[in-house]
Scaffold this motif. Sequence first.
Motif, PDB file in Angstrom:
ATOM      1  N   LYS A 197      14.758  -2.081   0.901  1.00  0.00           N
ATOM      2  CA  LYS A 197      15.551  -1.788  -0.293  1.00  0.00           C
ATOM      3  C   LYS A 197      16.729  -2.739  -0.421  1.00  0.00           C
ATOM      4  N   ALA A 198      17.404  -3.000   0.687  1.00  0.00           N
ATOM      5  CA  ALA A 198      18.539  -3.926   0.662  1.00  0.00           C
ATOM      6  C   ALA A 198      18.090  -5.331   0.292  1.00  0.00           C
ATOM      7  N   LEU A 199      16.926  -5.741   0.782  1.00  0.00           N
ATOM      8  CA  LEU A 199      16.406  -7.077   0.483  1.00  0.00           C
ATOM      9  C   LEU A 199      16.027  -7.208  -0.982  1.00  0.00           C
ATOM     10  N   VAL A 200      15.277  -6.240  -1.508  1.00  0.00           N
ATOM     11  CA  VAL A 200      14.838  -6.316  -2.899  1.00  0.00           C
ATOM     12  C   VAL A 200      16.029  -6.271  -3.846  1.00  0.00           C
ATOM     13  N   ALA A 201      17.050  -5.509  -3.496  1.00  0.00           N
ATOM     14  CA  ALA A 201      18.232  -5.384  -4.359  1.00  0.00           C
ATOM     15  C   ALA A 201      18.949  -6.720  -4.552  1.00  0.00           C
ATOM     16  N   LYS A 202      18.741  -7.666  -3.654  1.00  0.00           N
ATOM     17  CA  LYS A 202      19.381  -8.978  -3.750  1.00  0.00           C
ATOM     18  C   LYS A 202      18.654  -9.921  -4.706  1.00  0.00           C
ATOM     19  N   HIS A 203      17.457  -9.536  -5.147  1.00  0.00           N
ATOM     20  CA  HIS A 203      16.621 -10.467  -5.908  1.00  0.00           C
ATOM     21  C   HIS A 203      16.252  -9.866  -7.262  1.00  0.00           C
ATOM     22  N   GLN A 204      16.973 -10.307  -8.282  1.00  0.00           N
ATOM     23  CA  GLN A 204      16.796  -9.754  -9.615  1.00  0.00           C
ATOM     24  C   GLN A 204      15.467 -10.135 -10.250  1.00  0.00           C
ATOM     25  N   GLN A 205      14.750 -11.090  -9.671  1.00  0.00           N
ATOM     26  CA  GLN A 205      13.460 -11.468 -10.254  1.00  0.00           C
ATOM     27  C   GLN A 205      12.367 -10.452  -9.970  1.00  0.00           C
ATOM     28  N   VAL A 206      12.634  -9.493  -9.073  1.00  0.00           N
ATOM     29  CA  VAL A 206      11.625  -8.478  -8.757  1.00  0.00           C
ATOM     30  C   VAL A 206      11.558  -7.471  -9.908  1.00  0.00           C
ATOM     31  N   GLU A 207      10.455  -7.501 -10.635  1.00  0.00           N
ATOM     32  CA  GLU A 207      10.247  -6.605 -11.763  1.00  0.00           C
ATOM     33  C   GLU A 207       9.680  -5.256 -11.334  1.00  0.00           C
ATOM     34  N   ARG A 208       8.837  -5.264 -10.305  1.00  0.00           N
ATOM     35  CA  ARG A 208       8.135  -4.045  -9.926  1.00  0.00           C
ATOM     36  C   ARG A 208       7.750  -4.100  -8.454  1.00  0.00           C
ATOM     37  N   VAL A 209       7.820  -2.956  -7.806  1.00  0.00           N
ATOM     38  CA  VAL A 209       7.206  -2.762  -6.490  1.00  0.00           C
ATOM     39  C   VAL A 209       6.088  -1.759  -6.728  1.00  0.00           C
ATOM     40  N   SER A 210       4.850  -2.238  -6.715  1.00  0.00           N
ATOM     41  CA  SER A 210       3.721  -1.430  -7.168  1.00  0.00           C
ATOM     42  C   SER A 210       2.801  -1.119  -5.998  1.00  0.00           C
ATOM     43  N   CYS A 211       2.535   0.168  -5.787  1.00  0.00           N
ATOM     44  CA  CYS A 211       1.891   0.620  -4.556  1.00  0.00           C
ATOM     45  C   CYS A 211       0.687   1.504  -4.841  1.00  0.00           C
TER      46      CYS A 211
ATOM     47  N   HIS B 210       0.837  -1.200   0.000  1.00  0.00           N
ATOM     48  CA  HIS B 210       0.000   0.000   0.000  1.00  0.00           C
ATOM     49  C   HIS B 210       0.874   1.253   0.000  1.00  0.00           C
ATOM     50  N   HIS B 211       1.771   1.378   0.954  1.00  0.00           N
ATOM     51  CA  HIS B 211       2.602   2.580   1.065  1.00  0.00           C
ATOM     52  C   HIS B 211       3.851   2.444   0.195  1.00  0.00           C
ATOM     53  N   PRO B 212       4.138   3.422  -0.662  1.00  0.00           N
ATOM     54  CA  PRO B 212       5.349   3.375  -1.480  1.00  0.00           C
ATOM     55  C   PRO B 212       6.609   3.565  -0.637  1.00  0.00           C
ATOM     56  N   PRO B 213       7.742   3.029  -1.115  1.00  0.00           N
ATOM     57  CA  PRO B 213       8.992   3.141  -0.358  1.00  0.00           C
ATOM     58  C   PRO B 213       9.880   4.299  -0.798  1.00  0.00           C
ATOM     59  N   PHE B 214       9.388   5.185  -1.661  1.00  0.00           N
ATOM     60  CA  PHE B 214      10.244   6.220  -2.240  1.00  0.00           C
ATOM     61  C   PHE B 214       9.677   7.610  -1.985  1.00  0.00           C
ATOM     62  N   LEU B 215      10.566   8.614  -2.075  1.00  0.00           N
ATOM     63  CA  LEU B 215      10.140  10.005  -2.014  1.00  0.00           C
ATOM     64  C   LEU B 215       9.535  10.417  -3.352  1.00  0.00           C
TER      65      LEU B 215
ATOM     66  N   GLY C 204      -0.238   8.581 -10.165  1.00  0.00           N
ATOM     67  CA  GLY C 204       0.677   7.717 -10.882  1.00  0.00           C
ATOM     68  C   GLY C 204       2.081   8.285 -10.906  1.00  0.00           C
ATOM     69  N   MET C 205       3.054   7.463 -10.540  1.00  0.00           N
ATOM     70  CA  MET C 205       4.462   7.889 -10.587  1.00  0.00           C
ATOM     71  C   MET C 205       5.357   6.660 -10.599  1.00  0.00           C
ATOM     72  N   TYR C 206       6.548   6.818 -11.151  1.00  0.00           N
ATOM     73  CA  TYR C 206       7.499   5.715 -11.296  1.00  0.00           C
ATOM     74  C   TYR C 206       8.897   6.213 -10.939  1.00  0.00           C
ATOM     75  N   CYS C 207       9.723   5.315 -10.385  1.00  0.00           N
ATOM     76  CA  CYS C 207      11.124   5.660 -10.173  1.00  0.00           C
ATOM     77  C   CYS C 207      11.961   4.384 -10.129  1.00  0.00           C
ATOM     78  N   ARG C 208      13.254   4.559 -10.396  1.00  0.00           N
ATOM     79  CA  ARG C 208      14.201   3.449 -10.261  1.00  0.00           C
ATOM     80  C   ARG C 208      14.475   3.260  -8.787  1.00  0.00           C
ATOM     81  N   TRP C 209      14.382   2.019  -8.302  1.00  0.00           N
ATOM     82  CA  TRP C 209      14.510   1.770  -6.866  1.00  0.00           C
ATOM     83  C   TRP C 209      14.982   0.345  -6.637  1.00  0.00           C
ATOM     84  N   ALA C 210      16.085   0.190  -5.906  1.00  0.00           N
ATOM     85  CA  ALA C 210      16.610  -1.129  -5.505  1.00  0.00           C
ATOM     86  C   ALA C 210      16.834  -2.054  -6.686  1.00  0.00           C
ATOM     87  N   GLY C 211      17.239  -1.507  -7.819  1.00  0.00           N
ATOM     88  CA  GLY C 211      17.493  -2.321  -8.991  1.00  0.00           C
ATOM     89  C   GLY C 211      16.252  -2.711  -9.757  1.00  0.00           C
TER      90      GLY C 211
END
Length: 276
Positions: A179-193, A156-161, A199-206
Amino acid sequence: MTLIAQISDLHVQTPGQLAYGVVDTNRLVAQAIAQINQLQPHPDAIVASGDLVQHGTIDEYETLKTILSPLRSPLFLMPGNHDCRANLRQVFTHQPFSLSPLGHLSYAVDCDPLRLILLDNTHPKKKAGWLDEQRLKWLAHQLEEAPQSPTIIFMHHPPFLTGIPWMDRHQLEGERELKALVAKHQQVERVSCGHLHRGMYCRWAGAIASAQPSLVHQGGLELRPDTPSQFVMEPPAYQLHIWKNQSLISHIAFIGKFDGPYRFSDGRRVTSLTHN
């Protein structure tokens, strides 16, 4: 091709009520459901990413259940800061979280080939999002369990500014660890909140992190630092995530009746699906 429709921030109320005295959320959500049902092909799954109702009451969840009942695709719910976990669980007894022993309503769904992780990052006493050690360990286990499956994490809550000062006054607690956890897992395509009603998008944790519009009212795009939290009646919208050719593409789809479509070749109205 796999289709995932994401709806968010419905803020359904008991019949006859207006959110903040302004917004007829029930009518707008019903219109959205009718439009999503017209999609061809139908989505393989629909994720509702929180703030399902306005006050978290049993009556509101019963109203929500009625409004959502026409959906033709499998529906997966998760809470937001306006929701009450206990009441949500009591009314929606067939959701995957209904029998979960977890203190939070997190779960994973396989939607071949995608893996959908619905991570409950709400706290009953906090407006901001919150991830404790238990939830981060649960997420780590889910990611380690299927490292080859392209994954969307829904929260629900986004992790970015956002760059919008009034939106950035409340930060997600546990963002660094997440962020540290997601960065370890390249299979994560999107964190959608959800949560932000915009609507907004940003590069985050790879990966790509995003927030999506609301089905009812949108957060105001006001960049001055001294402005209060605010909403505007911009068109309601949802996201349609398409997994195709090993890539995740996301569209913002607006709810409502708009003029067209017209052909680019000659400006004539399109009357058949066979026209280009």
